[in-house]
Scaffold this active site. Structure first.
Site, mmCIF file in Angstrom:
data_model
loop_
_atom_site.group_PDB
_atom_site.id
_atom_site.type_symbol
_atom_site.label_atom_id
_atom_site.label_comp_id
_atom_site.label_asym_id
_atom_site.label_seq_id
_atom_site.Cartn_x
_atom_site.Cartn_y
_atom_site.Cartn_z
ATOM 1 N N LYS A 9 42.147 41.341 -5.861
ATOM 2 C CA LYS A 9 40.891 40.584 -5.696
ATOM 3 C C LYS A 9 41.120 39.143 -6.140
ATOM 4 O O LYS A 9 42.057 38.853 -6.913
ATOM 5 C CB LYS A 9 39.765 41.207 -6.521
ATOM 6 C CG LYS A 9 40.014 41.305 -8.045
ATOM 7 C CD LYS A 9 39.642 40.086 -8.862
ATOM 8 C CE LYS A 9 39.759 40.296 -10.381
ATOM 9 N NZ LYS A 9 39.814 39.033 -11.144
ATOM 10 N N GLY A 105 45.584 46.345 -12.023
ATOM 11 C CA GLY A 105 45.432 47.582 -12.801
ATOM 12 C C GLY A 105 44.082 48.239 -12.527
ATOM 13 O O GLY A 105 44.001 49.467 -12.355
ATOM 14 N N ASP A 139 36.593 45.180 -14.526
ATOM 15 C CA ASP A 139 36.814 44.798 -13.137
ATOM 16 C C ASP A 139 36.901 45.988 -12.195
ATOM 17 O O ASP A 139 37.187 45.826 -11.017
ATOM 18 C CB ASP A 139 38.132 44.014 -13.017
ATOM 19 C CG ASP A 139 37.925 42.531 -13.253
ATOM 20 O OD1 ASP A 139 36.762 42.087 -13.281
ATOM 21 O OD2 ASP A 139 38.938 41.816 -13.399
HETATM 22 O O1 C5P Z 1 37.398 45.573 -19.505
HETATM 23 P P1 C5P Z 1 38.816 45.074 -19.530
HETATM 24 O O2 C5P Z 1 39.765 46.068 -20.120
HETATM 25 O O3 C5P Z 1 39.260 44.556 -18.205
HETATM 26 O O4 C5P Z 1 38.806 43.814 -20.482
HETATM 27 C C1 C5P Z 1 39.971 43.318 -21.102
HETATM 28 C C2 C5P Z 1 39.554 42.336 -22.194
HETATM 29 O O5 C5P Z 1 39.051 41.140 -21.608
HETATM 30 C C3 C5P Z 1 38.464 42.813 -23.107
HETATM 31 O O6 C5P Z 1 38.978 43.546 -24.170
HETATM 32 C C4 C5P Z 1 37.849 41.494 -23.568
HETATM 33 O O7 C5P Z 1 38.648 40.907 -24.551
HETATM 34 C C5 C5P Z 1 37.961 40.623 -22.342
HETATM 35 N N1 C5P Z 1 36.753 40.648 -21.504
HETATM 36 C C6 C5P Z 1 35.579 40.070 -21.948
HETATM 37 N N2 C5P Z 1 34.464 40.092 -21.158
HETATM 38 C C7 C5P Z 1 34.514 40.636 -19.933
HETATM 39 C C8 C5P Z 1 35.694 41.216 -19.453
HETATM 40 C C9 C5P Z 1 36.806 41.209 -20.262
HETATM 41 O O8 C5P Z 1 35.516 39.538 -23.064
HETATM 42 N N3 C5P Z 1 33.409 40.621 -19.168
#
Ligand code: C5P
Length: 297
Positions: A9, A105, A139
Site C-alpha cells: 500500500k 507485514g 495497518d
Molecule cells: O499497530 P502496529 O503494530 O502497526 O504499530 C507499530 C507501532 O507504530 C506501534 O507500536 C506504535 O508505536 C506506532 N503506531 C502509532 N500509532 C498508529 C500506528 C502505529 O503510534 N496509529
C-alpha cells in the site's frame, strides 16, 4: 491449497492528529493498495510437530519465519476465533521491502486470514475478520478492502472513498523507491511525539481531505504526510531526493512512516521519464536503492 495476492500500500494522505492515552496515534489517512505485492500460499496438511500446526517458509532469508511473523500470529488468532483445527504450511514469496512503510507485514497477515478462511469448513463472517485484522496491527484492516480507503482512529476504522475520488486514484502509475535502510514504525512515531509540533488538528485534517474529495482535483494535490518532518530530521537523503524528483514535474512523498517514497507518474509521461527518475534515485541514494514501477489497484 489457497493462494492469495498480498498487495503493498501507499499512503497518499497521512495526517497524524495526536498521541492517544494508549500510546498509539490517531490519524486520518487515504491509503491505496497497489498492483505490486507478495504472494502467500497456504497448503493444508503440512506443518511441523503438533505444537506448531502452522509453519512458514519465505524466499527472502531476511524475513523471520518464527512466531514473530504476522502470518503465524494471524493464523493463531484465526484458529482461536474460528475453532479451525487443521495444519497448514505457508509459503511466502516476498517482494515488498521491509521497514518501508508499504504495509508488507500487515498485508501478509490479512492474506493469511483470507487463505485460512478459504480452507476452513466454518467460515468467519467479514466483521469477525475485520476485528481479527485490527487486533493484529494498525495497518491490517485496510487490506480487507481491495480499494483506496480512508483510515481513521489508529487505523482500525476504514471507510470506502466516494466513487469520484476512487476514479481519480485507481490505475494511476506509481514509481516506488526505497533507500538501502528502513525506518522502524515505532521509531518514527516516537520521534514525532518527541518533536511535539508536527501534529495536525483532526478538524483541519478532515477539512483538508474533504477539500480534495469534494472537488475534482487530481491525485497529485492529495499528497501529504506529516510524519515526514520526523523522518527527514534524521534521514536528509529523503527530502533531498524528493525535491530533485519534483524538478521533473512529478508529485512525490514518503509512504507511511518510510523509508519508501513514491512519485505519481503522468499517464502520458514521456517514455524516458521513468529511466531519468531511476537514474536520479540511484545517483542520490546509491546503487543499492530499490526501485519499482506499479499502479494503484
Ligand atoms: O499497530 P502496529 O503494530 O502497526 O504499530 C507499530 C507501532 O507504530 C506501534 O507500536 C506504535 O508505536 C506506532 N503506531 C502509532 N500509532 C498508529 C500506528 C502505529 O503510534 N496509529
Amino acid at each position: 491449497m489457497a493462494t492469495e495476492f498480498s498487495p503493498a500500500k501507499i499512503n497518499l494522505f497521512l495526517a497524524v492528529t495526536g498521541r492517544r492515552a494508549d500510546g498509539f496515534h490517531d490519524l486520518v489517512s487515504v491509503v491505496a493498495p497497489l498492483d505490486f505485492g507478495d504472494e502467500l500460499a497456504a497448503e493444508p496438511g503440512g506443518g511441523g510437530p503438533a505444537a506448531d500446526r502452522f509453519t512458514l517458509e519465505c524466499d527472502d532469508p531476511a524475513v523471520p519465519v518464527d512466531g514473530a511473523n504476522l502470518v503465524l500470529k494471524a493464523a493463531a488468532a484465526f484458529a482461536r476465533a474460528s475453532g479451525f483445527a487443521g495444519r497448514v504450511h505457508f509459503r511466502l514469496r516476498k517482494r515488498i521491502p521491509v521497514g518501508a512503510g508499504l504495509g508488507g507485514g500487515s498485508s501478509n497477515a490479512v492474506a493469511a486470514l483470507r487463505a485460512l478462511n478459504t480452507l476452513a469448513e466454518r467460515k468467519l463472517p467479514d466483521d469477525a475478520l475485520a476485528e481479527l485484522a485490527a487486533a493484529l496491527g494498525s495497518d491490517c484492516a485496510l487490506f480487507l478492502r481491495r480499494a483506496p480507503v480512508v483510515m481513521r482512529g489508529r487505523g482500525e476504522r476504514v471507510d470506502l472513498l466516494p466513487e469520484g475520488a476512487v476514479r481519480r486514484l485507481r490505475g494511476r502509475r506509481v514509481l516506488l523507491f526505497k533507500p538501502s535502510f528502513g525506518i522502524p514504525t515505532p521509531w518514527a512515531y516516537g520521534r514525532m511525539a518527541a518533536r511535539g509540533g508536527d501534529y495536525v488538528p483532526a478538524a483541519e485534517a478532515e477539512a483538508r481531505l474533504a477539500g480534495w474529495t469534494n472537488a475534482s482535483r487530481p491525485a497529485e494535490e492529495l499528497l501529504f504526510n506529516n510524519l515526514e518532518p520526523a523522518a527527514f530530521s534524521k534521514f536528509p537523503a529523503l527530502p533531498l531526493l524528493l525535491a530533485r524528483l519534483r524538478g521533473f514535474g512529478v508529485a512525490a512523498a514518503m509512504s507511511g512512516s518510510g523509508s519508501a517514497c513514491f512519485a505519481l507518474l503522468p499517464a502520458e509521461a514521456a517514455p524516458d521519464l521513468v529511466s531519468d527518475l531511476t537514474r536520479d534515485i540511484r545517483e542520490c541514494w546509491g546503487p543499492a536503492a530499490w526501485v519499482g514501477e506499479t499502479r494503484i489497484a
